[in-house]
Design a protein around this motif. Structure first.
Motif, PDB file in Angstrom:
ATOM      1  N   LEU A  46       0.843  -1.185   0.000  1.00  0.00           N
ATOM      2  CA  LEU A  46       0.000   0.000   0.000  1.00  0.00           C
ATOM      3  C   LEU A  46       0.885   1.243   0.000  1.00  0.00           C
ATOM      4  N   ARG A  48       2.104   4.982   0.916  1.00  0.00           N
ATOM      5  CA  ARG A  48       2.082   5.788   2.127  1.00  0.00           C
ATOM      6  C   ARG A  48       1.275   7.051   1.844  1.00  0.00           C
ATOM      7  N   GLU A  65      -7.604   8.629   5.897  1.00  0.00           N
ATOM      8  CA  GLU A  65      -6.483   7.850   5.364  1.00  0.00           C
ATOM      9  C   GLU A  65      -5.339   7.786   6.367  1.00  0.00           C
ATOM     10  N   VAL A  68      -6.308   5.256   9.036  1.00  0.00           N
ATOM     11  CA  VAL A  68      -6.199   3.882   8.547  1.00  0.00           C
ATOM     12  C   VAL A  68      -4.726   3.470   8.482  1.00  0.00           C
ATOM     13  N   GLN A  69      -3.877   4.350   7.995  1.00  0.00           N
ATOM     14  CA  GLN A  69      -2.449   4.042   7.934  1.00  0.00           C
ATOM     15  C   GLN A  69      -1.870   3.878   9.337  1.00  0.00           C
ATOM     16  N   LYS A  71      -3.464   2.835  12.035  1.00  0.00           N
ATOM     17  CA  LYS A  71      -3.899   1.539  12.569  1.00  0.00           C
ATOM     18  C   LYS A  71      -3.133   0.390  11.922  1.00  0.00           C
ATOM     19  N   ARG A  72      -2.862   0.513  10.628  1.00  0.00           N
ATOM     20  CA  ARG A  72      -2.090  -0.518   9.937  1.00  0.00           C
ATOM     21  C   ARG A  72      -0.662  -0.567  10.479  1.00  0.00           C
ATOM     22  N   ASP A  73      -0.060   0.604  10.703  1.00  0.00           N
ATOM     23  CA  ASP A  73       1.285   0.650  11.258  1.00  0.00           C
ATOM     24  C   ASP A  73       1.317   0.078  12.673  1.00  0.00           C
ATOM     25  N   LYS A  74       0.269   0.330  13.445  1.00  0.00           N
ATOM     26  CA  LYS A  74       0.211  -0.225  14.798  1.00  0.00           C
ATOM     27  C   LYS A  74       0.144  -1.746  14.749  1.00  0.00           C
ATOM     28  N   GLN A  75      -0.652  -2.284  13.835  1.00  0.00           N
ATOM     29  CA  GLN A  75      -0.729  -3.738  13.692  1.00  0.00           C
ATOM     30  C   GLN A  75       0.625  -4.323  13.320  1.00  0.00           C
ATOM     31  N   VAL A  76       1.328  -3.677  12.408  1.00  0.00           N
ATOM     32  CA  VAL A  76       2.651  -4.157  11.998  1.00  0.00           C
ATOM     33  C   VAL A  76       3.617  -4.113  13.174  1.00  0.00           C
TER      34      VAL A  76
END
Length: 160
Positions: A46, A48, A65, A68-69, A71-76
């Protein structure tokens, strides 16, 4: 050293290995590799997007956006922390009883990653977003500018 099998027993085991390996190689070459190249969701990368500090206050799409980014970074980051923890636990189980000496570098990496994770995501509550995390970062930077690094005590002569 000869390339082929040395005796009939080794030749038999090589044949059995070839029989078991052939379907796996066929599936990989005929199904997996072609789908990796053409299927857009296979290890999706995805782009940045601008972070929350680069969004205008009335730009709802940009803020969404950024959330969402975030939250995605937190998951990673959480998964990276989990992998490091699992590696240390596996090393501890495997290297016991002298695991403290042999697994020390893994423990140091895990503790550093856990500290960094807590600095970024800790104490934000259950429902947080990129703006709340950004404000936490801003307040921490102001604190460090006034009082020194968090956790080292206050500088001499700083207001209490």
């Amino acid at each position: 050293m000869p390339e082929g099998p040395r005796n009939i027993i080794e030749q038999f085991f090589c044949s059995v290995g070839d029989v078991l390996e052939a379907p796996v190689v066929w599936v990989r070459e005929k199904i997996v590799v072609p789908n990796q190249q053409n299927y857009p969701w296979y290890h999706q990368k995805l782009r940045r997007v601008p972070t929350i500090d680069e969004c205008y206050t009335d730009d709802v799409v940009c803020q969404h956006e950024a959330n969402v980014q975030y939250k995605r970074d937190k998951q990673v980051d959480t998964e990276i922390l989990s992998i490091l923890r699992d590696r240390f636990e596996d090393c501890t189980m495997y290297e016991a009883p002298d695991h403290l000496e042999r697994c020390g570098p893994l423990l140091k990496k895990y503790e550093e990653a856990a500290t960094n994770w807590f600095i970024k995501y800790g104490d934000l509550g259950a429902y947080h977003n990129a703006k709340i995390a950004y404000m936490k970062q801003k307040h921490r930077m102001i604190w460090e500018r006034r009082h020194g690094q968090v956790g080292t005590g206050m500088k001499e002569g700083s207001p209490a």
